[in-house]
Write an enzyme that holds these catalytic residues in place. Structure first.
Site, mmCIF file in Angstrom:
data_model
loop_
_atom_site.group_PDB
_atom_site.id
_atom_site.type_symbol
_atom_site.label_atom_id
_atom_site.label_comp_id
_atom_site.label_asym_id
_atom_site.label_seq_id
_atom_site.Cartn_x
_atom_site.Cartn_y
_atom_site.Cartn_z
ATOM 1 N N PRO A 2 0.822 -1.220 0.000
ATOM 2 C CA PRO A 2 0.000 0.000 0.000
ATOM 3 C C PRO A 2 0.855 1.270 0.000
ATOM 4 O O PRO A 2 1.877 1.336 0.679
ATOM 5 C CB PRO A 2 -0.795 -0.123 1.296
ATOM 6 C CG PRO A 2 -0.904 -1.590 1.526
ATOM 7 C CD PRO A 2 0.408 -2.146 1.038
ATOM 8 N N GLU A 3 0.436 2.252 -0.787
ATOM 9 C CA GLU A 3 1.135 3.536 -0.884
ATOM 10 C C GLU A 3 0.183 4.629 -0.380
ATOM 11 O O GLU A 3 -0.864 4.322 0.171
ATOM 12 C CB GLU A 3 1.556 3.778 -2.342
ATOM 13 C CG GLU A 3 2.358 2.601 -2.916
ATOM 14 C CD GLU A 3 2.726 2.755 -4.379
ATOM 15 O OE1 GLU A 3 2.885 3.899 -4.830
ATOM 16 O OE2 GLU A 3 2.849 1.737 -5.065
ATOM 17 N N ARG A 122 1.497 -11.735 5.960
ATOM 18 C CA ARG A 122 2.967 -11.797 5.931
ATOM 19 C C ARG A 122 3.629 -11.305 7.226
ATOM 20 O O ARG A 122 4.821 -11.471 7.419
ATOM 21 C CB ARG A 122 3.499 -10.981 4.745
ATOM 22 C CG ARG A 122 2.993 -11.462 3.377
ATOM 23 C CD ARG A 122 3.628 -12.755 2.934
ATOM 24 N NE ARG A 122 5.060 -12.645 2.768
ATOM 25 C CZ ARG A 122 5.671 -12.259 1.656
ATOM 26 N NH1 ARG A 122 4.969 -11.944 0.598
ATOM 27 N NH2 ARG A 122 6.995 -12.195 1.596
ATOM 28 N N ARG A 164 20.932 15.141 -6.803
ATOM 29 C CA ARG A 164 21.130 13.693 -6.838
ATOM 30 C C ARG A 164 21.202 13.075 -8.235
ATOM 31 O O ARG A 164 20.436 13.433 -9.112
ATOM 32 C CB ARG A 164 20.020 13.016 -6.038
ATOM 33 C CG ARG A 164 20.130 13.347 -4.569
ATOM 34 C CD ARG A 164 18.948 12.881 -3.766
ATOM 35 N NE ARG A 164 19.179 13.154 -2.358
ATOM 36 C CZ ARG A 164 18.858 14.298 -1.760
ATOM 37 N NH1 ARG A 164 18.298 15.262 -2.448
ATOM 38 N NH2 ARG A 164 19.128 14.479 -0.487
#
Ligand SMILES: [Zn+2]
Length: 283
Positions: A2-3, A122, A164
């Site tokens: 899930p995000e 899990r 970056r």
């Protein structure tokens, strides 16, 4: 996993159903999934449910909070007597009436006969009981970067990218730089903005940076609007699936035609994660 849109959908459900309830008792079937003093929350009332990145904070009226991260397969399921026929969607279809099952590791008994189940196949998720004034300094919450749709400005986004050389897709998923984006929405946002996932972050032009931030906001909003993506076990607080999987643009669409130009979508591994893109229209 899930995000932001999935966890936001869980939050909206918990905010709707949990607020006002008093916690009467807690049963822990798998001790590793809950830490903190459970006695501190017994008798307390839920005031508000907040979200930071992919983390949830259930604030109580006695100065304590229940913080949680569902990680890959965690589910926070709210049951009320009149909602008990609800079927929990996701990979393992179970009915709310069959809970607690063997994957239900923590049970919060609430007033008025309601129950909040924490179910996690899990077992990577966690629940922590902490003082509300210490939530922001907890390991997960203190390292979160600014968040799209909340406090991430274009100027901040530009600074994060310019410093970056990391491939842009990996940078987008680094929670300490930008909070909330995971594999699904990173893939789709790069497709929408026509940027190749392997591009060094500092190689994006200002126009590409603008397009990318806009695309991130667009895919996250769509995700929230349709209740998140139920790829594996993600469900909302009542056990219902989301529908964003019906709107995936390139995510898991390898070998299928690009929805924009018809070229074959390709898949590579980037930072250990499946990365899907159109080789023709993402440069
Ligand atoms: Zn294409």
């Amino acid at each position: 996993m899930p995000e932001l849109p999935e966890v936001e959908t869980i939050r909206i459900g918990l905010q709707k159903y949990l607020v006002g309830h008093i916690i009467k008792d807690i049963t822990i079937n798998l001790p590793k999934q809950l830490s903190g003093d459970t006695k501190a929350v017994i008798g307390a009332r839920v005031v508000v449910v907040k979200r930071f990145g992919k983390g949830l904070v259930i604030e109580l009226d006695n100065g304590y909070s229940i913080t949680a991260h569902v990680k890959m397969t965690g589910q926070l399921l709210y049951k009320e007597p009149y909602l008990s026929k609800q079927v929990i969607a996701g990979n393992a279809k179970v009915s709310m009436t069959s809970l607690p099952d063997k994957y239900t590791h923590v049970i919060f008994y609430l007033d008025k006969g309601a129950i909040l189940f924490y179910r996690d196949v899990r077992q990577f998720g966690w629940i922590k009981i902490v003082r509300s004034d210490l939530v922001a300094s907890q390991p997960y919450f203190k390292k979160l970067g600014p968040e799209p749709l909340r406090d991430l400005t274009f100027e901040q986004f530009q600074v994060i990218l310019q410093k970056r050389k990391t491939p842009i897709k990996q940078l987008l998923m680094d929670q300490s730089l930008i909070a909330g984006i995971g594999n699904i929405y990173a893939n789709d946002a790069l497709f929408v903005s026509r940027i190749h996932p392997q591009r060094p972050a500092n190689s994006l032009s200002e126009e590409e940076q603008k397009n990318l931030l806009h695309a991130i906001e667009q895919v996250l909003k769509k995700g929230i609007e349709v209740g998140g993506a139920s790829e594996w076990s993600y469900v909302d607080a009542l056990g219902k699936s989301g529908r964003y999987q019906n709107y995936f643009q390139v995510y898991r669409k390898h070998s299928q035609p690009c929805p924009r130009c018809g070229s074959e979508i390709q898949v590579i591994r980037l930072g250990g994660r499946g990365t899907f893109f159109c080789p023709k229209c993402q440069k």
